[in-house]
Scaffold this motif. Sequence first.
Motif: not given
Length: 320
Positions: A7-12, A185-187, A199-200
Amino acid sequence: MKIRKHNPLLCLLGQGNKPTKMGSSNSWPAMLVVIGIVVAASASGITAAAPRKPIAVPFGRNYVPTWAFDHIKYYNGGSDIQLFLDKYTGTGFQSKGSYLFGHFSMDIKLVPGDSAGTVTAFYLSSQNSEHDEIDFEFLGNRSGQPYILQTNVFTGGKGDREQRIYLWFDPTQTYHSYSVLWNLYQIVFFVDDVPIRVFKNCKDLGVRFPFNQPMKLYSSLWNADDWATRGGLEKTDWSKAPFVASYKGFHIDGCEASVEAKFCATQGTRWWDQREFQDLDSMQYRRLAWVRQKYTIYNYCNDRSRYPAVPPECKRDRDI
């Protein structure tokens, strides 16, 4: 920048600097962060999108009063309401249904004048001891001082993730939209169309994320002069009562579930589940960076007195 394939966009990766004024030399690291995030998002092949436009409906479509019914006034057939706070009581309301994920919006005009000691709240919360919660809290002030908007995220009964910003407008003069986009995935917290916080989902770091506890929506106007204004130094001036907060909009577009439900029956098929809502787009990231640099006055991620070790979601996530 390493992108996780599952999941490339959960956390960076990384941690942004504290807010600085736009145009200063210190703003360049933050801008480079934004550029890096946007490039990473583009490289992943995901095209982000803004939430759908909220649909204004009357109060009674989605909400019911919860206490001090006589302190709620209705106008225009229930399309507009006002909450009243006096020295005897405040008041509040809640959604009829409980929801797992969705898009939730309220148009609010905050208490004008000397509102020190008062809190106007709009939040989602589950109903158990290890509750999940997503908070907007508007902290009153003495006349002429800016309102403070505090946001927080509780997961499994644990909060302590406060962020505070000044608003870039006077929220007592006209209505403004305050909304939450919540998916797996995010809030994302929005003020009008501007994302002020993300908030991921960082469950792979051991950070709990709200995903299996249905939440109701709540709003209330109440006295909190033991902490709300300058840490409780400014007390409520009851000679200014009643204090009035005005509402309209009452938009809910969520996956309705019973309180006991653990999953959304339509998971994966609703608009907020789709690929374009798994992350912010480039314009939204620029707006978030603008809020961080100019208006953020407290971020738990940067508070070493409370967190000597950087919380894991902060250490890895540039945009929170």
